[in-house]
Scaffold this active site. Structure first.
Site, mmCIF file in Angstrom:
data_model
loop_
_atom_site.group_PDB
_atom_site.id
_atom_site.type_symbol
_atom_site.label_atom_id
_atom_site.label_comp_id
_atom_site.label_asym_id
_atom_site.label_seq_id
_atom_site.Cartn_x
_atom_site.Cartn_y
_atom_site.Cartn_z
ATOM 1 N N ASP A 13 0.849 -1.176 0.000
ATOM 2 C CA ASP A 13 0.000 0.000 0.000
ATOM 3 C C ASP A 13 0.891 1.234 0.000
ATOM 4 O O ASP A 13 2.085 1.159 0.322
ATOM 5 C CB ASP A 13 -0.895 -0.030 1.248
ATOM 6 C CG ASP A 13 -1.929 1.075 1.237
ATOM 7 O OD1 ASP A 13 -2.455 1.394 0.153
ATOM 8 O OD2 ASP A 13 -2.208 1.639 2.309
ATOM 9 N N ASP A 15 -0.253 5.011 1.034
ATOM 10 C CA ASP A 15 -0.486 5.888 2.186
ATOM 11 C C ASP A 15 -0.429 5.093 3.482
ATOM 12 O O ASP A 15 -1.116 4.079 3.632
ATOM 13 C CB ASP A 15 -1.849 6.581 2.065
ATOM 14 C CG ASP A 15 -1.878 7.572 0.911
ATOM 15 O OD1 ASP A 15 -1.030 8.473 0.898
ATOM 16 O OD2 ASP A 15 -2.735 7.427 0.019
ATOM 17 N N LYS A 184 -9.544 -2.659 -2.977
ATOM 18 C CA LYS A 184 -9.356 -3.414 -1.731
ATOM 19 C C LYS A 184 -10.526 -3.173 -0.790
ATOM 20 O O LYS A 184 -11.014 -2.052 -0.707
ATOM 21 C CB LYS A 184 -8.051 -2.982 -1.041
ATOM 22 C CG LYS A 184 -6.788 -3.221 -1.832
ATOM 23 C CD LYS A 184 -5.565 -2.677 -1.099
ATOM 24 C CE LYS A 184 -5.601 -1.156 -1.008
ATOM 25 N NZ LYS A 184 -4.431 -0.573 -0.324
ATOM 26 N N ASP A 209 -1.257 -0.933 6.062
ATOM 27 C CA ASP A 209 -1.430 -0.349 7.396
ATOM 28 C C ASP A 209 -2.855 -0.505 7.899
ATOM 29 O O ASP A 209 -3.167 -0.040 8.984
ATOM 30 C CB ASP A 209 -1.049 1.138 7.383
ATOM 31 C CG ASP A 209 -2.048 1.986 6.601
ATOM 32 O OD1 ASP A 209 -2.399 1.597 5.462
ATOM 33 O OD2 ASP A 209 -2.482 3.026 7.121
#
Length: 259
Positions: A13, A15, A184, A209
């Site tokens: 990912d 961010d 996602k 995250d």
């Protein structure tokens, strides 16, 4: 229990893993450089559909992260791939930014508000009541409802912002129609991404995250999963979920030597 294959390709990912509020997370530059030097297949993923892969390449490069355009996979690209497979050469009414409209143009879609095959909802900073009203009427008139991602909020320097999932809920309430989310945690986004780089889930890893999107998508796609604690999830929150990542690490810096 059989031993897992070595990790030969990486999906991560963006961010909360590589960058946070426009600033690279310590270790991100070393991780990207190690990936490129190793020549292992990799993708940087984002559920944000606002920007094209070329835009993101330029933004990351300004931050010192040199990620080639072909190694960036967005929910807009995953949505376009899905629609191209489902109904090639179709039509769509789009609420979104250049990342989404460009992806649909590139697969030969015509963007229209006249009896479109699909209403496609993506991320934008300028959701208008007029556009949402039109979307509601088109869906009630028979257009199929697609959304790029289910994220209900997105980050900003001032705090959380309403995101695609929140606006999709409004449209669902007004139409009674649930959207199909292409991003996602739909494993479709992971599988199409893996196919794009010629990788296999059994020898791939996903770094994220968020438990509810990154880890879940990686898990359902059959990949090894790494949760970093530089984004939205705390160690305490992990225990609330009925599934777990393969490993929890403090940050992307802890994975440089794993490449």
């Amino acid at each position: 229990m059989s031993e897992r294959k070595p990790i030969e390709s990486w999906l991560t990912d963006m961010d909360g893993v590589l960058i946070h509020e426009g600033v690279p997370i310590p270790g991100a530059d070393a991780f990207v450089k190690k990936l490129r030097d190793s020549e292992k297949p990799f993708l940087v993923l984002t559920n944000n559909s606002i920007y094209t892969a070329r835009d993101l390449h330029a933004r990351l490069r300004r931050m010192g992260l040199d990620v080639p355009v072909e190694n960036i996979w967005t929910s807009a690209l995953a949505t376009a791939k899905f629609l191209d497979d489902q109904r090639p050469g179709g039509t769509a009414y789009v609420i979104g930014e250049a990342g989404l409209t460009t992806a649909l143009h590139d697969i030969g879609y015509v963007l229209t508000d006249h009896e479109p095959d699909y209403v496609v909802l993506g991320e934008t900073r300028t959701y208008s009541f007029e556009a949402m009203t039109k979307a509601v009427r088109l869906i009630r008139g028979g257009a199929r409802f697609i959304a790029t991602n289910p994220d209900e909020t997105g980050p900003s320097t001032e705090g959380p912002l309403p995101a695609t999932g929140a606006v999709a809920a409004l449209i669902t309430k007004a139409t009674g129609k649930q959207p199909y989310f292409a991003g996602k945690p739909n494993p479709l986004m992971m599988r199409t991404g893996l196919n794009a780089i010629g990788a296999h889930s059994e020898s791939s890893a996903m770094i994220g995250d968020r438990m509810d999107t990154d880890v879940l998508a990686g898990l359902e796609a059959g990949m090894r999963t790494f949760l970093v604690l530089t984004g939205l999830t705390t160690p305490e929150e992990v225990e609330r979920y009925p599934y777990r990542p393969s490993e929890i690490v403090d940050s992307i810096a802890d994975l440089v030597d794993r490449v």
